[in-house]
Scaffold this motif. Structure first.
Motif, PDB file in Angstrom:
ATOM      1  N   ILE A 168       0.817  -1.208   0.000  1.00 56.66           N
ATOM      2  CA  ILE A 168       0.000   0.000   0.000  1.00 56.66           C
ATOM      3  C   ILE A 168       0.848   1.254   0.000  1.00 56.66           C
ATOM      4  CG2 ILE A 168      -0.234  -0.002   2.527  1.00 56.66           C
ATOM      5  CD1 ILE A 168      -2.937   1.095  -0.020  1.00 56.66           C
ATOM      6  N   PHE A 177       1.466   2.812  -3.512  1.00 51.17           N
ATOM      7  CA  PHE A 177       0.385   3.119  -4.446  1.00 51.17           C
ATOM      8  C   PHE A 177       0.676   4.349  -5.309  1.00 51.17           C
ATOM      9  CE2 PHE A 177      -1.198   6.059  -1.185  1.00 51.17           C
ATOM     10  CZ  PHE A 177      -1.724   7.098  -1.942  1.00 51.17           C
ATOM     11  N   LEU A 179      -8.828   5.481  -5.852  1.00 53.60           N
ATOM     12  CA  LEU A 179      -9.092   4.050  -5.971  1.00 53.60           C
ATOM     13  C   LEU A 179      -9.544   3.692  -7.384  1.00 53.60           C
ATOM     14  CD1 LEU A 179      -9.429   1.223  -4.701  1.00 53.60           C
ATOM     15  CD2 LEU A 179     -11.770   1.897  -4.096  1.00 53.60           C
ATOM     16  N   LYS A 231      -7.574  -3.705 -10.135  1.00 50.85           N
ATOM     17  CA  LYS A 231      -7.853  -4.775  -9.185  1.00 50.85           C
ATOM     18  C   LYS A 231      -6.639  -5.674  -8.974  1.00 50.85           C
ATOM     19  CE  LYS A 231     -12.847  -4.992  -9.959  1.00 50.85           C
ATOM     20  NZ  LYS A 231     -13.996  -5.813 -10.421  1.00 50.85           N
ATOM     21  N   SER A 274      -5.233  -3.777  -6.024  1.00 55.21           N
ATOM     22  CA  SER A 274      -6.095  -3.631  -4.841  1.00 55.21           C
ATOM     23  C   SER A 274      -6.632  -4.956  -4.331  1.00 55.21           C
ATOM     24  CB  SER A 274      -7.279  -2.714  -5.172  1.00 55.21           C
ATOM     25  OG  SER A 274      -8.149  -3.327  -6.111  1.00 55.21           O
ATOM     26  N   ARG A 320     -12.415  -4.264  -2.902  1.00 55.02           N
ATOM     27  CA  ARG A 320     -12.078  -2.850  -3.117  1.00 55.02           C
ATOM     28  C   ARG A 320     -12.433  -1.999  -1.896  1.00 55.02           C
ATOM     29  NH1 ARG A 320      -9.236  -1.367  -7.734  1.00 55.02           N
ATOM     30  NH2 ARG A 320     -10.655   0.301  -8.380  1.00 55.02           N
ATOM     31  N   TYR A 356      -9.635  -2.287   0.584  1.00 61.55           N
ATOM     32  CA  TYR A 356      -8.468  -1.538   0.108  1.00 61.55           C
ATOM     33  C   TYR A 356      -8.676  -0.034   0.318  1.00 61.55           C
ATOM     34  CZ  TYR A 356      -4.532  -0.207  -2.884  1.00 61.55           C
ATOM     35  OH  TYR A 356      -3.358   0.329  -3.369  1.00 61.55           O
ATOM     36  N   LEU A 396      -6.359   2.593   2.165  1.00 59.58           N
ATOM     37  CA  LEU A 396      -5.884   3.717   1.364  1.00 59.58           C
ATOM     38  C   LEU A 396      -6.127   5.047   2.081  1.00 59.58           C
ATOM     39  CD1 LEU A 396      -4.706   4.516  -1.437  1.00 59.58           C
ATOM     40  CD2 LEU A 396      -7.075   4.707  -2.240  1.00 59.58           C
TER      41      LEU A 396
END
Length: 342
Positions: free
Chosen positions: A45, A48, A269, A274, A277, A281, A284, A288
Motif C-alpha cells: 500500500i 500506491f 481508488l 484490481k 487492490s 475494493r 483496500y 488507502l
C-alpha cells in the motif's frame, strides 16, 4: 532465488490506462528513453503512488519508458544502483543514510512520504501510566529488530520525550495474535503498528492509539518534526552523469503527489486496478484512506525532517553520526519541476 520482476506496462494492459488529468511540463529539457526503477514491493500500500504515476501516464509519456522491478532478495539495491542494472530505487529515505555510512553515495531526488505511516498504540491497562512521551522511561515496546523501521520509530518517540534509547526495552514481534496476548497480559505496554495493522489491536480492545504518526500534524506533534519515509533515490554519480533521469522522475512524482492531494480517496481508488487492490475494493479503500496522509507533500525533502531522522538513526548506531545529511537528498529537481509545472 527467483527474481521477481513486474513491468509497469503489464498493469496498463490488464486494466486500461486512466486518462491523465494534470497539465504537461515544458518540453525544453532532455528526456531519457528508458529508466529502470526498482520498487520495494509493487503491491504494498505504501507504493500506491507508483501505480498512480503509471496509470495516469506520468511515467511512460510516449518519449520515456519506465520499467519497474520488484526488490530482489539476492542482490542489494546499492549494488544494483552502482553497477547500472537499475537507475533509481523507490524505498524509504533511511537507506540513503545507511548507504552513505558505508561509503556508498546515494541521494533522494524526490520525497513522497513525509510521515512514517504508522501508529504507536498503548495497552489499555497501561494508558493511565503513559500519558505523553515524557512518561516513556521504562516502557516496553513491541518493535521488532534493532535496525527495523518500527524500532526507529520507538527510538524517535523515546528521544522526543527527553530520554535515551537505553531508557526503554525493545521487544521482538511475533505476529499480531501473540502481540495482542503480550499487550493483554502485561508483558508489553506499547506496539508500533504500520498501516493498517493498528486497527487489529484496537478492534480486539487491547490497545489505544498513543501517537498517530500517519498524519503531518500527528507526526510533528509527537516527534517535533516530520519524518520522511517513501523516496525515489539514485546513486549520486548517476545523478551527476544523467540528471535527465532524476528530472523525469521528479516531474512524474510531483504530478502524482499533486493528484493525490487534489482528489478524493474514491477517485484515487478508481485509478488503481484490481490486480493491485485485490477483489475487496472496499477493504483496500479503508487502508488507502489511512495511507494517503503520509503523502501530504509536494515532493521536497523537509530539511528538519531529514535531520530528525538522521539524529534518531545515529543515536542507535554511532556509525551514522559522520553522515553528511545534506548529501543524502537533493530538492533541485523537484524545485525545477514545481516551477515548470503549468
Amino acid at each position: 532465488m527467483k527474481t521477481r520482476i513486474v513491468a509497469l506496462t503489464f498493469l496498463g494492459q490488464l486494466a486500461g490506462r486512466a486518462p491523465a488529468a494534470e497539465p504537461a511540463f515544458s518540453d525544453a529539457v532532455a528526456v531519457p528513453e528508458r529508466i529502470v526503477l526498482l520498487v520495494d514491493e509493487i503491491k504494498a500500500i505504501r507504493n500506491f503512488p507508483m501505480v498512480l504515476a503509471e496509470r495516469l501516464g506520468y511515467l511512460n509519456d510516449g518519449r520515456t519508458t519506465v520499467t519497474v522491478m520488484n526488490i530482489r532478495d539476492d542482490v542489494s539495491t546499492a549494488e544494483m544502483l552502482n553497477d547500472g542494472r537499475v537507475d533509481a530505487v523507490m524505498a524509504y529515505y533511511h537507506h540513503n543514510v545507511v548507504n552513505q555510512s558505508r561509503g556508498i553515495a546515494t541521494e533522494a531526488v524526490v520525497t513522497l512520504g513525509v510521515t512514517p505511516g504508522a501508529k504507536v498504540l498503548v495497552a489499555n491497562q497501561a494508558k493511565e501510566k503513559y500519558r505523553s512521551v515524557a512518561d516513556l522511561k521504562g516502557a516496553r515496546f513491541i518493535a521488532g529488530g534493532a535496525g527495523s523501521s518500527k524500532s526507529t520509530l520507538a527510538n524517535a518517540l523515546v528521544l522526543a520525550g527527553g530520554h535515551g534509547i537505553g531508557d526503554y526495552t525493545r521487544l521482538g514481534t511475533d505476529g499480531k495474535e501473540r502481540n495482542i496476548e503480550a499487550l493483554r497480559d502485561g508483558r508489553a505496554e506499547f506496539v508500533v503498528a504500520p498501516t493498517p495493522d493498528g486497527d487489529a489491536y484496537e478492534s480486539k480492545g487491547v490497545a489505544t492509539v498513543f501517537a498517530d504518526l500517519t498524519t503531518v500534524d500527528g507526526t510533528r506533534r509527537n516527534l517535533g518534526a516530520l519524518f520522511p519515509s517513501s523516496t525515489v533515490y539514485m546513486s549520486s554519480a548517476r545523478v551527476q552523469a544523467h540528471p535527465e533521469i532524476a528530472r523525469h522522475l521528479a516531474r512524474a512524482f510531483v504530478r502524482t503527489l499533486r493528484y493525490i492531494n487534489t482528489h478524493t480517496p474514491e477517485e484515487i481508488l478508481a485509478v488503481i486496478p484490481k490486480e493491485i487492490s485485490g477483489k475487496d475494493r472496499a477493504a483496500y479503500l479503508t487502508v488507502l484512506k489511512q495511507e494517503i496522509p503520509m503523502f501530504a507533500n509536494d515532493g521536497r525533502m523537509p530539511e528538519d525532517g531529514a535531520e530528525k531522522e538522521w539524529r534518531t538513526l545515529a543515536a542507535a548506531n554511532p556509525s551514522y553520526g559522520s553522515v553528511k545529511i545534506d548529501r543524502t537528498y537533493t530538492n533541485a529537481f523537484v524545485d525545477e519541476a514545481l516551477k515548470t509545472l503549468r
